[in-house]
Write an enzyme that holds these catalytic residues in place. Structure first.
Site, mmCIF file in Angstrom:
data_model
loop_
_atom_site.group_PDB
_atom_site.id
_atom_site.type_symbol
_atom_site.label_atom_id
_atom_site.label_comp_id
_atom_site.label_asym_id
_atom_site.label_seq_id
_atom_site.Cartn_x
_atom_site.Cartn_y
_atom_site.Cartn_z
ATOM 1 N N CYS A 1 -12.260 2.932 60.242
ATOM 2 C CA CYS A 1 -12.780 4.531 60.039
ATOM 3 C C CYS A 1 -13.659 5.315 60.700
ATOM 4 O O CYS A 1 -13.626 5.808 60.782
ATOM 5 C CB CYS A 1 -14.483 3.138 59.710
ATOM 6 S SG CYS A 1 -14.073 2.314 58.469
ATOM 7 N N HIS B 1 -8.739 -7.597 50.533
ATOM 8 C CA HIS B 1 -7.629 -6.686 50.927
ATOM 9 C C HIS B 1 -7.367 -7.410 52.824
ATOM 10 O O HIS B 1 -6.698 -6.378 53.050
ATOM 11 C CB HIS B 1 -8.112 -5.161 50.822
ATOM 12 C CG HIS B 1 -8.922 -4.570 51.314
ATOM 13 N ND1 HIS B 1 -8.925 -3.546 52.666
ATOM 14 C CD2 HIS B 1 -10.068 -3.920 51.302
ATOM 15 C CE1 HIS B 1 -9.619 -2.651 53.337
ATOM 16 N NE2 HIS B 1 -10.563 -3.059 52.983
#
Ligand SMILES: Cc1ncc(COP(=O)(O)O)c(C=O)c1O
Length: 381
Positions: A326, A203
């Site tokens: 993240c 991705h």
């Protein structure tokens, strides 16, 4: 029109990749482990994709193991290596660069529970390995595994893997390279040449989410992380994500053909943005002076809080990141910038812009104008 400048977090699915995947979502639905024609069609598609991903990395097809993404790849490399080496064995020691992605950092830290000594490798202010400290660390005691990423997801800083590999192999250790951000942006075979294990993710190169690869050289022994039905030569059980794997193959083929044009295009955008950022008094470009990915720039503007700037830019329709996706929203400053010796206050100011081939010079102008007007807005009266 909204502007997407967060291509290191994830990329749009290339329509050509979608076209390649579509038949495997709607058509041949066989289990690749089945021997009938349905199964064989799925198996053939997986093997064709394996050849494409191998090609991108300059690897052998036998070195490619499918995973659910680079988080699994890094966990598999570290825990699989530790388990094969032998639990609780004396002298088990591994080192990882202080700027690694959490998928390496946290998996490495977990090896302490398996009796390993785990240490970080310091980096200098520019984000590159602190060589005197690293050399001393390698000399002081045996080490079996070292993890150094090819290019950092926040700063884009590219490590000198040839130098790292020479020293790591001379010390008798193996090298894990997280090359997730290098793929499709710089020459990947130059990374794989130096590594024993290497992680990739679809991705980040205009492929689908939830599919990755761990490249493993034949001399490396790994215990499985996922036990199951014997898939992937018994090292990674589980029915394969056929459409996802086909998508990874298509994305890898495109990256192989187009990475150099993408690099030229995004580097021009990066330079345009950097020129504008440098004109702002007191601005900092992180990793300045070190080799960096063509598409990535992380910077801070004095008096601005990164997360607030991100939200203000989002309101104007421009998507950037304040660090790694993240870490965003955790309320903690980037561990990468802290490792590079920046203060928490400076690290809290960080904004990361990561370009893709779809971005334009007009979009960069829009970002620079937004930065200027937002900055003026924020100034005390
Ligand atoms: C350097 C790096 N390694 C690993 C990962 C994790 O990859 P995935 O999202 O495929 O689990 C990322 C994604 O942010 C990354 O940037």
């Amino acid at each position: 029109m909204p502007v997407y400048f967060d291509n290191n977090a994830t990329t749009v699915l290339d329509s050509r990749v979608f076209e390649a995947m579509q038949p495997f979502l709607l058509g041949p639905y066989g289990n690749p482990s089945s021997v009938h024609r349905y199964g064989r069609a799925a198996r053939d598609a997986i093997e064709a994709a394996r050849a494409r991903v191998a090609d991108l990395a300059g690897a052998q097809v036998s070195e490619v193991t499918w995973t659910s993404g680079a988080t699994e790849s890094n966990n598999f490399a570290l825990k699989g290596f530790a388990d094969a080496f032998g639990a609780q064995r004396a002298n088990a020691r591994m080192l990882y660069a202080a700027t690694e992605h959490p998928a390496v950092m946290e998996a490495a830290e977990s090896l302490r529970n398996r009796g390993w000594t785990v240490e970080t490798i310091a980096v200098a202010r520019d984000g590159l390995i602190d060589w005197p400290k690293f050399e001393a660390q390698l000399a002081v005691a045996p080490v079996q595994l070292v993890a150094v990423m090819a290019a950092n997801n926040e700063t884009g800083v590219i490590q000198d893997l040839a130098r790292v590999s020479k020293r790591v192999h001379a010390a008798g250790a193996l090298l894990l390279v997280d090359a997730v951000q290098a793929a499709g942006k710089i020459a990947l075979p130059e990374c794989w040449r130096e590594a024993d294990l290497m992680s990739l993710s679809a991705h980040k190169i205009f492929g689908p989410k939830g599919v990755g690869v761990l490249l493993v050289k034949s001399h490396v022994e790994l215990a499985p992380l996922l036990h199951g039905g014997g898939q992937e030569r018994g090292v990674r059980g589980g029915t394969e994500n056929v459409a996802g794997i086909v998508g990874f193959g298509a994305a890898a083929e495109l990256a192989n053909a187009e990475w150099s044009q993408r690099a030229t295009h995004t580097l021009a955008l990066r330079q345009q943005l950097e020129a504008g950022v440098r004109a702002i008094d007191g601005s900092i470009i992180f990793g300045d002076g070190a080799p960096r990915l063509p598409n990535t720039v992380q910077f801070a503007i004095p008096d601005w809080e990164g997360e607030a700037l991100l939200m203000a830019l989002d309101r104007t329709g421009i998507a950037v990141s304040s660090g790694s996706a993240c870490a965003s929203g955790t309320g903690e400053p980037s561990h990468v910038l802290l490792a590079m010796g920046f203060s928490r206050a400076v690290a809290f100011g960080a904004i990361r812009v990561s370009f893709g081939p779809q971005n334009t010079a007009a979009e960069v102008d829009r970002l620079l104008q937004a930065l200027h007007s937002l900055r003026v807005e924020r100034r005390p009266a």
